[in-house]
Design a protein around this motif. Structure first.
Motif, PDB file in Angstrom:
ATOM      1  N   UNK A 193       0.846  -1.180   0.000  1.00 35.75           N
ATOM      2  CA  UNK A 193       0.000   0.000   0.000  1.00 35.75           C
ATOM      3  C   UNK A 193       0.892   1.243   0.000  1.00 35.75           C
ATOM      4  N   UNK A 194       0.588   2.165  -0.869  1.00 37.26           N
ATOM      5  CA  UNK A 194       1.380   3.387  -0.943  1.00 37.26           C
ATOM      6  C   UNK A 194       1.040   4.295   0.227  1.00 37.26           C
ATOM      7  N   UNK A 195       1.918   5.222   0.483  1.00 42.72           N
ATOM      8  CA  UNK A 195       1.711   6.175   1.573  1.00 42.72           C
ATOM      9  C   UNK A 195       0.469   7.021   1.326  1.00 42.72           C
ATOM     10  N   UNK A 196       0.261   7.393   0.077  1.00 44.59           N
ATOM     11  CA  UNK A 196      -0.910   8.197  -0.277  1.00 44.59           C
ATOM     12  C   UNK A 196      -2.199   7.407  -0.011  1.00 44.59           C
ATOM     13  N   UNK A 197      -2.198   6.127  -0.343  1.00 45.54           N
ATOM     14  CA  UNK A 197      -3.366   5.279  -0.095  1.00 45.54           C
ATOM     15  C   UNK A 197      -3.591   5.118   1.403  1.00 45.54           C
ATOM     16  N   UNK A 198      -2.510   4.983   2.152  1.00 41.69           N
ATOM     17  CA  UNK A 198      -2.609   4.878   3.618  1.00 41.69           C
ATOM     18  C   UNK A 198      -3.249   6.134   4.199  1.00 41.69           C
ATOM     19  N   UNK A 199      -2.845   7.303   3.699  1.00 44.39           N
ATOM     20  CA  UNK A 199      -3.430   8.562   4.153  1.00 44.39           C
ATOM     21  C   UNK A 199      -4.922   8.615   3.834  1.00 44.39           C
ATOM     22  N   UNK A 200      -5.291   8.184   2.646  1.00 45.18           N
ATOM     23  CA  UNK A 200      -6.701   8.190   2.247  1.00 45.18           C
ATOM     24  C   UNK A 200      -7.522   7.252   3.135  1.00 45.18           C
ATOM     25  N   UNK A 201      -6.987   6.060   3.391  1.00 44.56           N
ATOM     26  CA  UNK A 201      -7.687   5.113   4.263  1.00 44.56           C
ATOM     27  C   UNK A 201      -7.827   5.657   5.679  1.00 44.56           C
ATOM     28  N   UNK A 202      -6.765   6.284   6.187  1.00 43.96           N
ATOM     29  CA  UNK A 202      -6.816   6.861   7.536  1.00 43.96           C
ATOM     30  C   UNK A 202      -7.796   8.028   7.597  1.00 43.96           C
ATOM     31  N   UNK A 203      -7.913   8.773   6.497  1.00 44.69           N
ATOM     32  CA  UNK A 203      -8.882   9.868   6.450  1.00 44.69           C
ATOM     33  C   UNK A 203     -10.297   9.307   6.583  1.00 44.69           C
ATOM     34  N   UNK A 204     -10.574   8.225   5.878  1.00 46.79           N
ATOM     35  CA  UNK A 204     -11.906   7.600   5.954  1.00 46.79           C
ATOM     36  C   UNK A 204     -12.183   7.083   7.362  1.00 46.79           C
ATOM     37  N   UNK A 205     -11.156   6.483   7.976  1.00 47.78           N
ATOM     38  CA  UNK A 205     -11.302   5.966   9.333  1.00 47.78           C
ATOM     39  C   UNK A 205     -11.573   7.106  10.315  1.00 47.78           C
ATOM     40  N   UNK A 206     -10.836   8.204  10.176  1.00 48.25           N
ATOM     41  CA  UNK A 206     -11.036   9.365  11.052  1.00 48.25           C
ATOM     42  C   UNK A 206     -12.425   9.963  10.843  1.00 48.25           C
ATOM     43  N   UNK A 207     -12.887   9.945   9.613  1.00 50.25           N
ATOM     44  CA  UNK A 207     -14.221  10.464   9.306  1.00 50.25           C
ATOM     45  C   UNK A 207     -15.292   9.630  10.000  1.00 50.25           C
ATOM     46  N   UNK A 208     -15.158   8.313   9.893  1.00 50.74           N
ATOM     47  CA  UNK A 208     -16.124   7.403  10.520  1.00 50.74           C
ATOM     48  C   UNK A 208     -16.068   7.493  12.040  1.00 50.74           C
ATOM     49  N   UNK A 209     -14.839   7.656  12.568  1.00 53.34           N
ATOM     50  CA  UNK A 209     -14.655   7.694  14.016  1.00 53.34           C
ATOM     51  C   UNK A 209     -14.938   9.052  14.633  1.00 53.34           C
ATOM     52  N   UNK A 210     -15.129  10.074  13.821  1.00 52.10           N
ATOM     53  CA  UNK A 210     -15.423  11.405  14.344  1.00 52.10           C
ATOM     54  C   UNK A 210     -14.210  12.129  14.911  1.00 52.10           C
ATOM     55  N   UNK A 211     -13.008  11.713  14.527  1.00 51.52           N
ATOM     56  CA  UNK A 211     -11.785  12.355  15.003  1.00 51.52           C
ATOM     57  C   UNK A 211     -11.506  13.572  14.117  1.00 51.52           C
ATOM     58  N   UNK A 212     -12.103  14.702  14.490  1.00 53.59           N
ATOM     59  CA  UNK A 212     -12.056  15.896  13.645  1.00 53.59           C
ATOM     60  C   UNK A 212     -10.651  16.467  13.499  1.00 53.59           C
ATOM     61  N   UNK A 213      -9.867  16.432  14.563  1.00 53.81           N
ATOM     62  CA  UNK A 213      -8.509  16.981  14.490  1.00 53.81           C
ATOM     63  C   UNK A 213      -7.666  16.189  13.501  1.00 53.81           C
ATOM     64  N   UNK A 214      -7.635  14.867  13.676  1.00 52.36           N
ATOM     65  CA  UNK A 214      -6.843  14.004  12.784  1.00 52.36           C
ATOM     66  C   UNK A 214      -7.334  14.133  11.341  1.00 52.36           C
TER      67      UNK A 214
END
Length: 148
Positions: A1-22
């Motif tokens: 997995x590329x770093x860019x893909x990792x960032x995109x996946x983490x963005x989705x996870x933060x969105x679902x989890x409600x972690x607004x700062x991250x």
């Protein structure tokens, strides 16, 4: 997995989890990556993405020092929090022993004998230590090594 893909996946996870700062910090990083891709009309690989992250980290370090000089601890704390999120995506930093070994190997590899060969050594070390060492520190160490 590329770093860019990792960032995109983490963005989705933060969105679902409600972690607004991250979520906000990751969006800033992805926007900077996208901006560079559009400007240069290329698709960034992991090394280039790391360069974007390092640049953002350096900007935040500069901001922290300026905010502290202006006695704005609240803003400095925000920048530090952003730095911790960005640092999570950078590879582990090299310790002094590993860095010294890398510099010694680069000097031997390039056949550097004096200060005029510093550019070749810095280029060799930069290639191997991308994202894992502060190049200002590396440059200083190489300079003292070649001078003495």
């Amino acid at each position: 997995m590329t770093l860019k893909q990792q960032l995109t996946d983490d963005m989705k996870t933060a969105m679902r989890g409600g972690d607004k700062h991250r979520l906000g910090v990751i969006r800033l990083v992805l926007a900077a990556i996208k901006q560079r891709e559009v400007d240069e009309r290329i698709e960034l690989d992991d090394a280039q993405t790391l360069a974007v992250l390092e640049k953002m980290l350096k900007q935040r370090k500069d901001s922290v020092s300026q905010y502290e000089a202006a006695d704005r601890q609240d803003l400095a704390d925000v920048e530090r929090a952003e730095m911790t999120v960005i640092e999570a995506y950078l590879p582990a930093k090299l310790d002094d022993a590993e860095l010294d070994a890398l510099i010694a190997a680069a000097i031997a590899e390039t056949g550097a004998s004096g200060p005029r060969d510093m550019g070749k050594v810095v280029a060799a070390v930069k290639e191997k230590a991308a994202g894992r060492a502060d190049m200002a520190v590396v440059s200083g160490k190489i300079k003292t090594r070649l001078a003495g």
